[in-house]
Design a protein around this motif. Sequence first.
Motif: not given
Length: 278
Positions: A180, A198, A201, A208, A236, A241, A244
């Motif tokens: 990640g 991360v 992820s 993530a 991300l 993503a 998060i």
Amino acid sequence: MSSDSAPSASSAPSAAWAPLTSLHDRAVLADRFGRDPELHLFELGDLDEPFWSHTAWYTASADGPVALLYTVGEVPTLLGLARPERTGELAGLLRAMRPVLPRRLLAHLTTGGVDALAPAYRAERRTAMLRMALTDRTALAPHLGRGAGLLGPADLPDLLALFAAGYPGNWFDERMLTAGPYVGIRDDAGRLVATAGVHVSSPRRRVAVIGNVTTHPDARGRGLAAACTARLCALLAEGGADHIGLNVRADHPTALALYRRLGFTPVTPYDETVLTAA
């Protein structure tokens, strides 16, 4: 112990004494966790390799809480999170799991979880934590553009030196640099002075979890952690993503204030506890 699927909801006994069920179907697990993704970011990420092969999943009812046992490293990790209205079910599941748990483990458990494992387990160390999720991405914008760049395997020595100075004892696996994104900021002399990366992820699950946000003690108070975290979140999000999140100590007001400024809001408190069989 039964396996693969739990009994039907109509026939399942209460979680306090239901038979322990081992789950192996990733689609079933993804469906359960996908109903509350911000609470279950780690679980969703661990459905993918390289984590999946080191996981075991348990439940005690057809639609109740699921606990994850992650067996990498010297001390396995037990993860069991539930919303307040389901803490009783989680406690029943954890009591049912006591015969299959290792003698020593690191547990991430919401309210009542640690107590459910007593007196079979005693707490060596207990830390109040908070799960937070990014809910306002517009708050990232003011912190971008500070020169946070991507890190890779070649940056590992500098990253380890930064952790030793600013975050000793943190959990880090060098595979994270390739699994990640990690970002960092260097000073004028080329020294790595801030980073964010991360823990998990998963582009497939669109989740993530940020971790290892660190600033060198000599460089604190300049907004570098905010810049790295904002840049990482932007990367991300660009990668797809939708959810998060991060974990932070509940007694760390500086970190809490930082993440609130960046658009994170609380999801749930939980305890991070080292447990040993009594």
